[in-house]
Scaffold this motif. Structure first.
Motif, mmCIF file in Angstrom:
data_model
loop_
_atom_site.group_PDB
_atom_site.id
_atom_site.type_symbol
_atom_site.label_atom_id
_atom_site.label_comp_id
_atom_site.label_asym_id
_atom_site.label_seq_id
_atom_site.Cartn_x
_atom_site.Cartn_y
_atom_site.Cartn_z
ATOM 1 N N ASP A 103 0.828 -1.209 0.000
ATOM 2 C CA ASP A 103 0.000 0.000 0.000
ATOM 3 C C ASP A 103 0.860 1.255 0.000
ATOM 4 O O ASP A 103 0.577 2.215 -0.723
ATOM 5 C CB ASP A 103 -0.946 0.019 1.210
ATOM 6 C CG ASP A 103 -2.040 -1.036 1.126
ATOM 7 O OD1 ASP A 103 -2.223 -1.642 0.045
ATOM 8 O OD2 ASP A 103 -2.699 -1.268 2.158
ATOM 9 N N GLU A 104 1.923 1.250 0.798
ATOM 10 C CA GLU A 104 2.816 2.410 0.866
ATOM 11 C C GLU A 104 3.561 2.596 -0.456
ATOM 12 O O GLU A 104 3.684 3.721 -0.937
ATOM 13 C CB GLU A 104 3.811 2.245 2.018
ATOM 14 C CG GLU A 104 4.770 3.401 2.177
ATOM 15 C CD GLU A 104 4.141 4.718 2.560
ATOM 16 O OE1 GLU A 104 4.812 5.744 2.460
ATOM 17 O OE2 GLU A 104 2.939 4.745 2.943
ATOM 18 N N ARG A 144 1.153 4.051 -2.922
ATOM 19 C CA ARG A 144 0.906 5.478 -2.633
ATOM 20 C C ARG A 144 2.077 6.315 -3.131
ATOM 21 O O ARG A 144 1.865 7.342 -3.777
ATOM 22 C CB ARG A 144 0.708 5.674 -1.128
ATOM 23 C CG ARG A 144 0.346 7.126 -0.746
ATOM 24 C CD ARG A 144 0.309 7.327 0.742
ATOM 25 N NE ARG A 144 1.600 7.203 1.373
ATOM 26 C CZ ARG A 144 2.575 8.131 1.326
ATOM 27 N NH1 ARG A 144 2.413 9.216 0.635
ATOM 28 N NH2 ARG A 144 3.714 7.939 1.956
ATOM 29 N N THR A 186 2.131 6.659 -6.962
ATOM 30 C CA THR A 186 1.041 7.394 -7.597
ATOM 31 C C THR A 186 0.907 8.838 -7.122
ATOM 32 O O THR A 186 0.021 9.545 -7.562
ATOM 33 C CB THR A 186 -0.294 6.669 -7.371
ATOM 34 O OG1 THR A 186 -0.530 6.522 -5.975
ATOM 35 C CG2 THR A 186 -0.275 5.300 -8.034
ATOM 36 N N GLU A 187 1.803 9.265 -6.240
ATOM 37 C CA GLU A 187 1.730 10.628 -5.708
ATOM 38 C C GLU A 187 2.084 11.682 -6.747
ATOM 39 O O GLU A 187 1.519 12.749 -6.767
ATOM 40 C CB GLU A 187 2.654 10.789 -4.493
ATOM 41 C CG GLU A 187 2.031 10.397 -3.202
ATOM 42 C CD GLU A 187 2.948 10.677 -2.034
ATOM 43 O OE1 GLU A 187 4.156 10.890 -2.240
ATOM 44 O OE2 GLU A 187 2.446 10.693 -0.917
#
Length: 67
Positions: free
Chosen positions: A58-59, A62, A65-66
């Motif tokens: 998940d990290e 994230r 896709t930031e």
């Protein structure tokens, strides 16, 4: 039962139970009550490792896709 027997049972647990449920743990504990504590400990270990892997995925998602 010997230490080798215990190792074989725990190895089997890891081999056949990829994501332990309460029913899985209950079945293995009933089948091998002399190793109940070990089976429970390994079930928790598997669940903890899955949670860590999911959190890392998940990290990483994230972060990717930031920007």
């Amino acid at each position: 039962m010997t230490e080798m027997d215990k190792d074989e049972i725990i190895f089997g647990f890891h081999r056949y139970v990829k994501s332990p449920t309460p029913s899985d743990v209950s079945w293995w504990v009933r089948a091998f009550p002399q190793f109940a504590d070990d089976i429970r400990e390994h079930a928790v270990e598997i669940i903890d490792m899955e949670a860590l892997a999911t959190a890392r995925d998940d990290e990483l998602f994230r972060l990717a896709t930031e920007g």
